[in-house]
Motif scaffolding. Sequence first.
Motif, PDB file in Angstrom:
ATOM      1  N   ALA A   4      16.342  59.834  -4.626  1.00  0.00           N
ATOM      2  CA  ALA A   4      15.610  58.818  -3.496  1.00  0.00           C
ATOM      3  C   ALA A   4      15.536  57.571  -4.261  1.00  0.00           C
ATOM      4  O   ALA A   4      15.019  57.322  -5.248  1.00  0.00           O
ATOM      5  CB  ALA A   4      14.291  59.512  -3.285  1.00  0.00           C
ATOM      6  N   ILE A   5      16.003  56.618  -3.360  1.00  0.00           N
ATOM      7  CA  ILE A   5      15.738  55.251  -3.653  1.00  0.00           C
ATOM      8  C   ILE A   5      14.975  54.684  -2.822  1.00  0.00           C
ATOM      9  O   ILE A   5      15.320  54.721  -1.614  1.00  0.00           O
ATOM     10  CB  ILE A   5      17.283  54.566  -3.916  1.00  0.00           C
ATOM     11  N   ILE A   6      13.721  54.259  -3.326  1.00  0.00           N
ATOM     12  CA  ILE A   6      12.480  54.039  -2.306  1.00  0.00           C
ATOM     13  C   ILE A   6      12.241  52.544  -2.549  1.00  0.00           C
ATOM     14  O   ILE A   6      11.791  52.079  -3.738  1.00  0.00           O
ATOM     15  CB  ILE A   6      11.305  54.903  -2.748  1.00  0.00           C
ATOM     16  N   SER A  49      10.503  46.335  10.024  1.00  0.00           N
ATOM     17  CA  SER A  49      10.667  47.135   8.735  1.00  0.00           C
ATOM     18  C   SER A  49      10.228  46.799   7.687  1.00  0.00           C
ATOM     19  O   SER A  49       9.812  45.458   7.219  1.00  0.00           O
ATOM     20  CB  SER A  49      12.370  46.918   8.573  1.00  0.00           C
ATOM     21  N   THR A  50       9.608  47.595   6.735  1.00  0.00           N
ATOM     22  CA  THR A  50       8.684  46.965   5.621  1.00  0.00           C
ATOM     23  C   THR A  50       9.537  47.529   4.158  1.00  0.00           C
ATOM     24  O   THR A  50       8.891  47.460   3.218  1.00  0.00           O
ATOM     25  CB  THR A  50       7.357  47.891   5.715  1.00  0.00           C
ATOM     26  N   GLY A  51      10.686  48.166   4.373  1.00  0.00           N
ATOM     27  CA  GLY A  51      11.355  48.842   3.272  1.00  0.00           C
ATOM     28  C   GLY A  51      12.668  49.408   3.766  1.00  0.00           C
ATOM     29  O   GLY A  51      12.936  49.652   4.838  1.00  0.00           O
ATOM     30  N   ILE A  84      13.120  54.959  -7.966  1.00  0.00           N
ATOM     31  CA  ILE A  84      14.360  55.940  -8.287  1.00  0.00           C
ATOM     32  C   ILE A  84      13.704  57.197  -8.729  1.00  0.00           C
ATOM     33  O   ILE A  84      13.067  57.373  -9.805  1.00  0.00           O
ATOM     34  CB  ILE A  84      15.729  55.479  -8.810  1.00  0.00           C
ATOM     35  N   ARG A  85      13.790  58.417  -7.820  1.00  0.00           N
ATOM     36  CA  ARG A  85      13.398  59.465  -8.166  1.00  0.00           C
ATOM     37  C   ARG A  85      14.240  60.442  -7.584  1.00  0.00           C
ATOM     38  O   ARG A  85      14.824  60.639  -6.696  1.00  0.00           O
ATOM     39  CB  ARG A  85      12.009  60.002  -7.208  1.00  0.00           C
TER      40      ARG A  85
END
Length: 96
Positions: A4-6, A49-51, A84-85
Amino acid sequence: MLYAIICTDKAHATNLREETRSAHLEFIKNLGKRVKAAGPFLADDMTTSTGTMLIVECANRDEALAISQEDPYSSAGLFESVEIRPWNWLINNPET
């Protein structure tokens, strides 16, 4: 392995997001089937959008990091932070 790329946008960066959106979408499209899911985080108004979050298939964390750094949003300086997780798609995974 899935990652997951957050990404969290910088405050007041709406115009920068809009200016680079088409390049970002083209970049994501070109990643092909490596992208399992993608989309923006939204503010409470459900329109701003915030991210961004991407779920990508990569051999290792370094590959996921490279994707995050090559994203036009990142190159434009849109993001305040990027996390990144490793992620395990347990429920509703169409591949299992």
